[in-house]
Every structure is written in C-alpha cells, then in structure tokens.
Design a protein around this motif. Structure first.
Motif, PDB file in Angstrom:
ATOM      1  N   ASP A 168      -2.384  -4.854   8.041  1.00  0.00           N
ATOM      2  CA  ASP A 168      -2.138  -3.959   6.916  1.00  0.00           C
ATOM      3  C   ASP A 168      -0.754  -3.323   7.086  1.00  0.00           C
ATOM      4  N   GLY A 169       0.105  -3.467   6.064  1.00  0.00           N
ATOM      5  CA  GLY A 169       1.444  -2.905   6.158  1.00  0.00           C
ATOM      6  C   GLY A 169       1.455  -1.387   6.229  1.00  0.00           C
ATOM      7  N   TYR A 170       0.527  -0.741   5.539  1.00  0.00           N
ATOM      8  CA  TYR A 170       0.394   0.714   5.622  1.00  0.00           C
ATOM      9  C   TYR A 170       0.095   1.123   7.056  1.00  0.00           C
ATOM     10  N   VAL A 171      -0.822   0.411   7.698  1.00  0.00           N
ATOM     11  CA  VAL A 171      -1.184   0.732   9.077  1.00  0.00           C
ATOM     12  C   VAL A 171       0.013   0.538   9.999  1.00  0.00           C
ATOM     13  N   TRP A 172       0.707  -0.597   9.856  1.00  0.00           N
ATOM     14  CA  TRP A 172       1.845  -0.859  10.737  1.00  0.00           C
ATOM     15  C   TRP A 172       2.924   0.204  10.548  1.00  0.00           C
ATOM     16  N   ASP A 173       3.192   0.572   9.305  1.00  0.00           N
ATOM     17  CA  ASP A 173       4.226   1.574   9.040  1.00  0.00           C
ATOM     18  C   ASP A 173       3.847   2.940   9.610  1.00  0.00           C
ATOM     19  N   VAL A 174       2.574   3.323   9.454  1.00  0.00           N
ATOM     20  CA  VAL A 174       2.151   4.620  10.000  1.00  0.00           C
ATOM     21  C   VAL A 174       2.166   4.591  11.525  1.00  0.00           C
ATOM     22  N   LEU A 175       1.721   3.486  12.108  1.00  0.00           N
ATOM     23  CA  LEU A 175       1.771   3.366  13.564  1.00  0.00           C
ATOM     24  C   LEU A 175       3.200   3.425  14.086  1.00  0.00           C
ATOM     25  N   SER A 176       4.138   2.910  13.313  1.00  0.00           N
ATOM     26  CA  SER A 176       5.539   2.947  13.753  1.00  0.00           C
ATOM     27  C   SER A 176       6.052   4.387  13.831  1.00  0.00           C
ATOM     28  N   GLU A 177       5.398   5.300  13.090  1.00  0.00           N
ATOM     29  CA  GLU A 177       5.729   6.718  13.177  1.00  0.00           C
ATOM     30  C   GLU A 177       4.944   7.420  14.275  1.00  0.00           C
ATOM     31  N   THR A 178       3.651   7.111  14.350  1.00  0.00           N
ATOM     32  CA  THR A 178       2.771   7.859  15.236  1.00  0.00           C
ATOM     33  C   THR A 178       2.649   7.265  16.635  1.00  0.00           C
ATOM     34  N   GLU A 179       2.774   5.944  16.748  1.00  0.00           N
ATOM     35  CA  GLU A 179       2.678   5.263  18.041  1.00  0.00           C
ATOM     36  C   GLU A 179       3.783   4.207  18.148  1.00  0.00           C
ATOM     37  N   PRO A 180       5.040   4.654  18.133  1.00  0.00           N
ATOM     38  CA  PRO A 180       6.145   3.678  18.115  1.00  0.00           C
ATOM     39  C   PRO A 180       6.162   2.745  19.319  1.00  0.00           C
ATOM     40  N   ALA A 181       5.618   3.185  20.437  1.00  0.00           N
ATOM     41  CA  ALA A 181       5.582   2.313  21.612  1.00  0.00           C
ATOM     42  C   ALA A 181       4.705   1.096  21.355  1.00  0.00           C
ATOM     43  N   LEU A 182       3.721   1.232  20.476  1.00  0.00           N
ATOM     44  CA  LEU A 182       2.821   0.127  20.172  1.00  0.00           C
ATOM     45  C   LEU A 182       3.485  -0.886  19.240  1.00  0.00           C
ATOM     46  N   THR A 183       4.126  -0.406  18.177  1.00  0.00           N
ATOM     47  CA  THR A 183       4.742  -1.344  17.231  1.00  0.00           C
ATOM     48  C   THR A 183       6.067  -1.902  17.765  1.00  0.00           C
ATOM     49  N   ARG A 184       6.659  -1.244  18.741  1.00  0.00           N
ATOM     50  CA  ARG A 184       7.947  -1.699  19.277  1.00  0.00           C
ATOM     51  C   ARG A 184       7.848  -3.098  19.869  1.00  0.00           C
ATOM     52  N   GLY A 185       6.670  -3.485  20.300  1.00  0.00           N
ATOM     53  CA  GLY A 185       6.486  -4.819  20.868  1.00  0.00           C
ATOM     54  C   GLY A 185       6.249  -5.892  19.828  1.00  0.00           C
ATOM     55  N   THR A 186       6.360  -5.526  18.562  1.00  0.00           N
ATOM     56  CA  THR A 186       6.139  -6.486  17.474  1.00  0.00           C
ATOM     57  C   THR A 186       7.286  -6.401  16.472  1.00  0.00           C
ATOM     58  N   ARG A 187       7.352  -7.402  15.620  1.00  0.00           N
ATOM     59  CA  ARG A 187       8.273  -7.316  14.494  1.00  0.00           C
ATOM     60  C   ARG A 187       7.686  -8.052  13.300  1.00  0.00           C
ATOM     61  N   ILE A 188       8.147  -7.661  12.130  1.00  0.00           N
ATOM     62  CA  ILE A 188       7.605  -8.204  10.885  1.00  0.00           C
ATOM     63  C   ILE A 188       8.285  -9.534  10.567  1.00  0.00           C
ATOM     64  N   VAL A 189       7.481 -10.562  10.378  1.00  0.00           N
ATOM     65  CA  VAL A 189       7.985 -11.881   9.988  1.00  0.00           C
ATOM     66  C   VAL A 189       8.022 -12.011   8.473  1.00  0.00           C
ATOM     67  N   ARG A 190       7.003 -11.490   7.823  1.00  0.00           N
ATOM     68  CA  ARG A 190       6.904 -11.626   6.367  1.00  0.00           C
ATOM     69  C   ARG A 190       6.078 -10.482   5.787  1.00  0.00           C
ATOM     70  N   GLN A 191       6.506  -9.996   4.628  1.00  0.00           N
ATOM     71  CA  GLN A 191       5.738  -9.018   3.870  1.00  0.00           C
ATOM     72  C   GLN A 191       5.218  -9.688   2.604  1.00  0.00           C
ATOM     73  N   SER A 192       3.977  -9.416   2.264  1.00  0.00           N
ATOM     74  CA  SER A 192       3.404  -9.970   1.040  1.00  0.00           C
ATOM     75  C   SER A 192       3.916  -9.209  -0.177  1.00  0.00           C
ATOM     76  N   GLU A 193       3.542  -9.686  -1.347  1.00  0.00           N
ATOM     77  CA  GLU A 193       3.778  -8.928  -2.562  1.00  0.00           C
ATOM     78  C   GLU A 193       2.923  -7.663  -2.535  1.00  0.00           C
ATOM     79  N   LEU A 194       3.212  -6.719  -3.427  1.00  0.00           N
ATOM     80  CA  LEU A 194       2.417  -5.501  -3.528  1.00  0.00           C
ATOM     81  C   LEU A 194       1.025  -5.823  -4.070  1.00  0.00           C
ATOM     82  N   LEU A 195       0.012  -5.219  -3.456  1.00  0.00           N
ATOM     83  CA  LEU A 195      -1.382  -5.466  -3.811  1.00  0.00           C
ATOM     84  C   LEU A 195      -2.127  -4.142  -3.899  1.00  0.00           C
ATOM     85  N   GLY A 196      -3.272  -4.134  -4.589  1.00  0.00           N
ATOM     86  CA  GLY A 196      -4.051  -2.918  -4.739  1.00  0.00           C
ATOM     87  C   GLY A 196      -4.495  -2.347  -3.398  1.00  0.00           C
ATOM     88  N   PHE A 197      -4.248  -1.061  -3.207  1.00  0.00           N
ATOM     89  CA  PHE A 197      -4.578  -0.387  -1.948  1.00  0.00           C
ATOM     90  C   PHE A 197      -6.100  -0.363  -1.764  1.00  0.00           C
TER      91      PHE A 197
END
Length: 262
Positions: A168-197
């Motif tokens: 979930d992009g929302y989850v990844w983005d929030v984790l990048s704020e709240t737990e940056p050490a966790l997302t720092r070991g990953t990177r985004i390859v592709r984002q989907s189109e916008l979809l219903g939350f």
C-alpha cells in the motif's frame, strides 16, 4: 431506558492497527461521537473480517477496495478516508534499496512478498499488472508468500527475506515518516494509477439502522472534532467523506481481468 446497542467495528490488519494507543483513541472517539458502546474487532486476515461483515456478525468494517468490489452488491459505502486531499491512493512495487531495477519486468524470478490475498494494493494490482503485460501471475515470480500486513511486506524486503514486494503506497509513505529506518532498505520500482482508498463498509440491509447512521456521522464529522482530529493525525488522514461505488470501478476491472485471465 434500554441500553444502546454496541457498534461492532471490524479492522483489517493494516499496519496501524497494532498501535494500541491509536485503537484506544479511536474507540473513545467513536463512543463519544455515537453515544453507543463500541467494540473494535481485529483479525489476522482481510478474509476473516470480510466474512464477519457479510455474516452480519459485525456492523461495519474498514476493509479493502478488493473485497468491496467483489461484494459491492451486498455492501454499502459508509465512508472513505481522505488522504492528501483525495479518497485515493496507489499501490507500490518495491525492491531492495541497492538493486538497480528500472522496470517491474526485471522483478521476474524474484521471491516476492504480498500483503494479503484479499488486498488490492498488496496483491490484486500486481497480479493485474503481470496479466496485462502478457505474463502468467502464478509463474512470474519464482516464489511468493503472504506477510499479512503491509508493514511486514516492507520489513521482508528491507531485511532481504524477499527481493521485492507489493505494498500500500499510503502505508509506505507514512512509514517513511514514522519508521524511516524500515523503508530506507527499500525503494519504489513502480507506482500504480490512483485507486479508491480502502473504505469503511456495511451490509446494505443494515445501512439504515441507528448504529450505522451514528457511525457514519461520527466518521464524516471526525475532522470537525478535537478528539477526532487527534485520531486522524495518528493515521495521517485528512478525514472521511461519502463516496459512490463508481470510485472502485478501476479495482472492479482488475478483479474481472485477473479472474478472466489470471
């Protein structure tokens, strides 16, 4: 006067549901705003919560767009979260931070982490993408597994347990704020189109019950209440709004595609 009926609110295992303070504050706000006792019901998988909802064993649930699209003939949209000004989000394909990957087809043959078999962003979107690209979803990755939580997908990729993941992009983005050490070991390859939350839904046959009317109003008014705003701040959401089923048409099309060809 007879005591008011409790409102049974199901929560799917999104990354924030293991935050006890958040759960306590959400319950307290809903009880104050509705005037009903509120029971928060959590389970390990999306399927368990959806099954409880469809069986009438809970009154409403914060589910995913995938099960909503599958069961929308039976379900009423209670409210949809608003994030960054829109009731929309994206699915992310992620890989280890050190990998030099420029497109999703380079993930072929990976060990891949999915979130949940009933997750839109953590499963369906990737399966539809593979299908649309002329590949077989069941053989594109050498191995795949379910983590039953978007935070767990990020953790699996960050630690090398998986080479790539669907999250979930929302989850990844929030984790990048709240737990940056966790997302720092990953990177985004592709984002989907916008979809219903992921929406809050209830059985249509219960939509006019006093409990559902009170719960709907509490969610829609959350941003106007001090305690509600505190919960929204923890969730990094702007609020909740009413929505039409058409918001989930793109997800429904992916359900149909994967069911037909996947």
């Amino acid at each position: 006067m007879a005591p008011r009926q409790p409102i049974r609110f199901g929560l799917t295992p999104v990354f924030l549901t293991n935050d006890l303070l958040l759960l306590e504050q959400l319950q307290a706000y809903l009880e104050k705003a509705t005037g009903h006792p509120v029971q928060l019901v959590t389970r390990r998988s999306y399927q368990e919560i959806t099954s409880l909802l469809l069986a009438g064993q809970i009154d409403l649930a914060w589910i995913c767009g995938f099960p909503y699209a599958v069961h929308r003939d039976a379900l009423d949209l209670v409210a949809v979260p608003v994030w960054k000004g829109q009731p929309l989000y994206r699915s992310y394909l992620i890989c280890g931070a050190e990998r030099e990957v420029t497109g999703f087809e380079q993930l072929a043959g990976d060990t891949h982490a999915y979130s949940d078999p009933d997750s839109n962003s953590g499963y369906l979107v990737t399966r539809a993408l593979i299908t649309e690209s002329g590949h077989r979803p069941d053989s594109f990755f050498a191995h795949s597994f379910f983590t039953y939580g978007h935070r767990n997908v990020v953790r699996a990729v960050s630690t090398g347990l998986a080479q790539s993941g669907s999250v979930d992009g929302y989850v990844w983005d929030v984790l990048s704020e709240t737990e940056p050490a966790l997302t720092r070991g990953t990177r985004i390859v592709r984002q989907s189109e916008l979809l219903g939350f992921p929406p809050v839904a209830a059985l249509k046959e219960k939509a006019d019950s006093p409990e559902l009317i009170a719960a709907r109003r509490a969610l829609l008014d959350m941003a106007q209440d001090e305690d509600g705003r505190a919960v929204l701040a923890m969730l990094r959401l702007d609020g909740f709004q009413a929505a039409e089923p058409a918001l989930f048409d793109r997800i429904a099309a992916k359900v149909a595609l994967v069911g037909r060809l996947g």
